[in-house]
Design an enzyme around this catalytic site. Structure first.
Site, PDB file in Angstrom:
ATOM      1  N   ARG A 142      -3.071   0.457   2.830  1.00 10.23           N
ATOM      2  CA  ARG A 142      -2.677  -0.903   2.470  1.00 10.23           C
ATOM      3  C   ARG A 142      -1.198  -1.045   2.798  1.00 10.23           C
ATOM      4  NH1 ARG A 142      -5.768   1.057  -1.874  1.00 10.23           N
ATOM      5  NH2 ARG A 142      -7.749  -0.069  -2.183  1.00 10.23           N
ATOM      6  N   LYS A 164      -4.500   1.757  -5.600  1.00 11.81           N
ATOM      7  CA  LYS A 164      -4.809   0.857  -6.713  1.00 11.81           C
ATOM      8  C   LYS A 164      -5.340   1.649  -7.901  1.00 11.81           C
ATOM      9  CE  LYS A 164      -5.740  -3.510  -4.326  1.00 11.81           C
ATOM     10  NZ  LYS A 164      -6.729  -4.581  -4.089  1.00 11.81           N
ATOM     11  N   HIS A 215      -2.807  -6.180   7.777  1.00 11.05           N
ATOM     12  CA  HIS A 215      -4.180  -6.135   7.275  1.00 11.05           C
ATOM     13  C   HIS A 215      -5.179  -6.063   8.426  1.00 11.05           C
ATOM     14  CE1 HIS A 215      -6.657  -6.134   3.763  1.00 11.05           C
ATOM     15  NE2 HIS A 215      -7.400  -7.139   4.188  1.00 11.05           N
ATOM     16  N   ARG A 262      -5.361  -2.548   9.490  1.00 11.55           N
ATOM     17  CA  ARG A 262      -6.167  -1.761   8.538  1.00 11.55           C
ATOM     18  C   ARG A 262      -7.653  -1.940   8.856  1.00 11.55           C
ATOM     19  NH1 ARG A 262      -6.639   0.375   3.133  1.00 11.55           N
ATOM     20  NH2 ARG A 262      -8.051  -0.824   1.782  1.00 11.55           N
ATOM     21  N   HIS A 307     -11.215   2.311  -1.359  1.00 13.58           N
ATOM     22  CA  HIS A 307     -12.070   1.333  -2.028  1.00 13.58           C
ATOM     23  C   HIS A 307     -12.773   1.992  -3.208  1.00 13.58           C
ATOM     24  CE1 HIS A 307     -12.501  -1.328   1.827  1.00 13.58           C
ATOM     25  NE2 HIS A 307     -11.371  -1.537   1.184  1.00 13.58           N
ATOM     26  N   TYR A 350     -17.990  -3.905   6.671  1.00 12.33           N
ATOM     27  CA  TYR A 350     -17.980  -3.324   8.017  1.00 12.33           C
ATOM     28  C   TYR A 350     -19.382  -2.934   8.501  1.00 12.33           C
ATOM     29  CZ  TYR A 350     -13.008  -2.916   7.026  1.00 12.33           C
ATOM     30  OH  TYR A 350     -11.709  -3.190   6.696  1.00 12.33           O
TER      31      TYR A 350
END
Length: 312
Positions: free
Chosen positions: A156, A180, A256, A259, A282, A291
């Site tokens: 990110r 995250k 982004h 990425r 994720h 994807y």
């Protein structure tokens, strides 16, 4: 006032118990305060609102022009808050259980071809190798290091600009990134990325003789910003300048998008979806499933190339 306090209590729980990122907390706060304002204007509140009140709020979002994805995000925030209020016995029911999510299309992530990314990398290296003034050379070395690191890791942008110097020091072909929810994950480092980072660090060490910022900062990409490192906005701006220099549409290139290119190109070359999920950081495989179109295209090509009846 009572509604604001309930929202603050919910946000505090997200921060303390789930480690939700600051940007996510801000998003929840905006969405829930907007809901509270709507309910107050219509003679209700968070603690008294029923299903029809909340359905009316969702309908108001549609009338105000909110996209289905934005409506879905606000419904998700509502559901989480009301589950919290119900679990904490602040409410005796959860009025969101029967609310339907807005129908969403299946937007595919914007990405770049392998050739486009290679064009960007070649241009970044060309500029980094040019004989230029210290300032111009420094900018070129920095964007080259950022680009190589981004494409080889899929980080990110917030993770990339906040990398410590230690991430690329020590001769290892990988590093640990805190993403995250304060969760750590291992990401590989390519030889090209390490070379670009080393060239950037060498430039910094020479510049540090005349500046305490580069000498004392723990960050790989230090800057005189509030957080002490390069901002996401500054990197995005420099990336668009590089894209234009490389002859690519600046509007098509962003951190982004790169990425997404990292993930798409891995899958195109046979990577497992679970492995890509781990590399991207994720928490839920459902997030990585945007994807799956890449996998579908690969399977179709596989059948066309390998099945004996495909050529009939």
């Amino acid at each position: 006032m009572a509604d604001r306090l309930h929202i603050e209590t919910f946000l505090e729980m997200l921060l303390v118990e789930r480690g939700v990122a600051e940007n996510t907390l801000d998003s929840y706060a905006r969405d829930l305060n907007d809901l509270a304002s709507y309910l107050a204007e219509n003679g209700s509140g968070l603690m008294t609102a029923g299903e029809s009140d909340l359905r009316g709020y969702l309908q108001s979002l549609s009338k105000r022009g909110f996209a289905p994805s934005s409506q879905a995000r606000r419904l998700s925030a509502m559901r989480q808050m009301y589950r919290f209020l119900y679990a904490e016995k602040m409410r005796g029911d959860d009025p969101t259980t029967t609310l339907d999510s807005p129908r969403l299309g299946r937007p595919l992530p914007k990405t770049l071809s392998v050739d486009d990314v290679q064009t960007l990398l070649d241009e970044a290296k060309r500029l980094a190798d040019m004989d230029a003034s210290p300032a111009k050379r420094g900018n070129a070395l920095r964007i080259h290091a950022l680009l190589e690191l981004l494409y080889c890791t899929g980080l990110r942008v917030s993770e990339l600009v906040a990398l410590p110097k230690s991430a690329v020091q020590g001769g290892l072909d990988h590093t640990i990134v805190t993403g995250k929810g304060s969760k750590d994950r291992l990401v590989p480092l390519s030889a090209a990325a390490l070379r670009a980072a080393e060239a950037w660090l060498l430039h910094q060490s020479r510049k540090a003789k005349h500046s305490t910022l580069e000498h004392q900062s723990p960050f790989l990409f230090p800057a005189s910003s509030a957080k002490g490192h390069l901002t996401r906005q500054a990197f995005a701006r420099d990336l668009k300048v590089l894209a234009a220099s490389a002859g690519l549409p600046a509007s098509a290139v962003s951190p982004h998008v790169l990425r997404h290119a990292f993930a798409s190109h891995l899958l195109q070359n046979g990577a497992d979806l679970r492995a890509v999920q781990q590399l991207l950081g994720h928490a839920d495989i459902a997030t990585t499933q945007i994807y799956t179109h890449v996998l579908e295209e690969r399977l179709i090509q596989l059948v066309q190339d390998a099945h004996p009846m495909a050529q009939a």
